[in-house]
Design a protein around this motif. Sequence first.
Motif, short mmCIF file in Angstrom:
data_model
loop_
_atom_site.label_atom_id
_atom_site.label_comp_id
_atom_site.label_asym_id
_atom_site.label_seq_id
_atom_site.Cartn_x
_atom_site.Cartn_y
_atom_site.Cartn_z
N ILE A 123 3.08 6.92 -7.71
CA ILE A 123 3.27 7.40 -9.42
C ILE A 123 4.55 7.70 -9.19
O ILE A 123 5.20 7.49 -11.23
N GLU A 124 5.69 7.55 -8.31
CA GLU A 124 6.96 7.80 -8.24
C GLU A 124 7.27 6.02 -8.80
O GLU A 124 8.44 5.56 -9.65
N LEU A 176 1.03 -1.30 -0.10
CA LEU A 176 -0.20 0.49 -0.64
C LEU A 176 0.59 1.39 0.09
O LEU A 176 1.77 1.81 1.35
N LEU A 177 0.84 2.57 -1.15
CA LEU A 177 1.26 3.43 -0.94
C LEU A 177 0.41 4.59 -0.83
O LEU A 177 -0.93 4.30 -1.79
N THR A 178 1.31 5.96 -1.42
CA THR A 178 0.38 6.98 -1.25
C THR A 178 0.37 7.15 -2.77
O THR A 178 1.21 6.56 -3.62
N HIS A 179 -0.64 8.31 -3.33
CA HIS A 179 -0.90 8.26 -4.52
C HIS A 179 0.67 8.96 -5.22
O HIS A 179 0.95 8.54 -6.36
N LYS A 180 1.38 10.15 -4.51
CA LYS A 180 2.33 10.15 -4.87
C LYS A 180 3.74 9.38 -4.84
O LYS A 180 4.68 9.37 -6.21
N TYR A 193 -1.99 -0.17 -8.66
CA TYR A 193 -4.24 -0.21 -8.77
C TYR A 193 -4.53 1.52 -7.65
O TYR A 193 -3.76 1.52 -6.80
N PHE A 194 -4.35 2.44 -8.70
CA PHE A 194 -4.89 3.47 -7.77
C PHE A 194 -6.07 4.04 -7.17
O PHE A 194 -7.24 3.03 -8.42
#
Length: 225
Positions: free
Chosen positions: A127-128, A120-124, A145-146
């Motif tokens: 993107i990276e 699980l990642l942040t949106h930023k 998957y966003f």
Amino acid sequence: MPERSSPKVISQRSVTVKQLRTPVSRPKTRRSPLRKRQTKTKEEDMDNSQQDIRKYFRVRGKRKTASELKKIESDKIEEAVLAKQEEGMEIFHCDVKGRAVRAVRPFKRGEFICEYSGELLTHKQGIERERMYNEHPERYGSYMYFFQFKDVSYCLDCTQDNGRLGRLLNHSRRNQNVQTLSIGVQGRACLIFKALRDIEVGEELCYDYGDRNPLNIDRFPWLAQ
């Protein structure tokens, strides 16, 4: 001869009538105890008849409210996610897409399928990470998957093979039978799959990736199907 006087019948009659008109005092009527006992017996008979009906017919109990039913369903899904439930599926090889997942038992519409488990990642961060993967397309597949949960944007990176089946569900715009749903499990944002419709045994489990990027479609033509 002296005249005989006729008897005074009229006066006697008037007295008789007066006596008849005299009001007669009547005792006050009281409800007999027998009638009370009879009423009680009827109530008992009604109770007995209802008990007899319950023997032959199922009596509906108190209905649960919509919020109670929703809470029960939410708790059931949370238990399945924590238990890493992935029942009723198997991996098979698809000529076009490679590895795929199909049902080995029927699934009802709205039924929990499995979790889309990954990092699980942040949106930023997502993107990276996606930018890095795009620099080496021959090494990395499309497993990002966003999504949003409670007005916060997240990204699930399932590029690393963790042995879970959710990451192997393929895309289909025309024949999708599974949909994604974002939920919270113990304060953590999660993504799960639920049956979009009734699914029969042997059907491949597919959902719409939502990827309309022309570059990706050129690389993976099956994204347009």
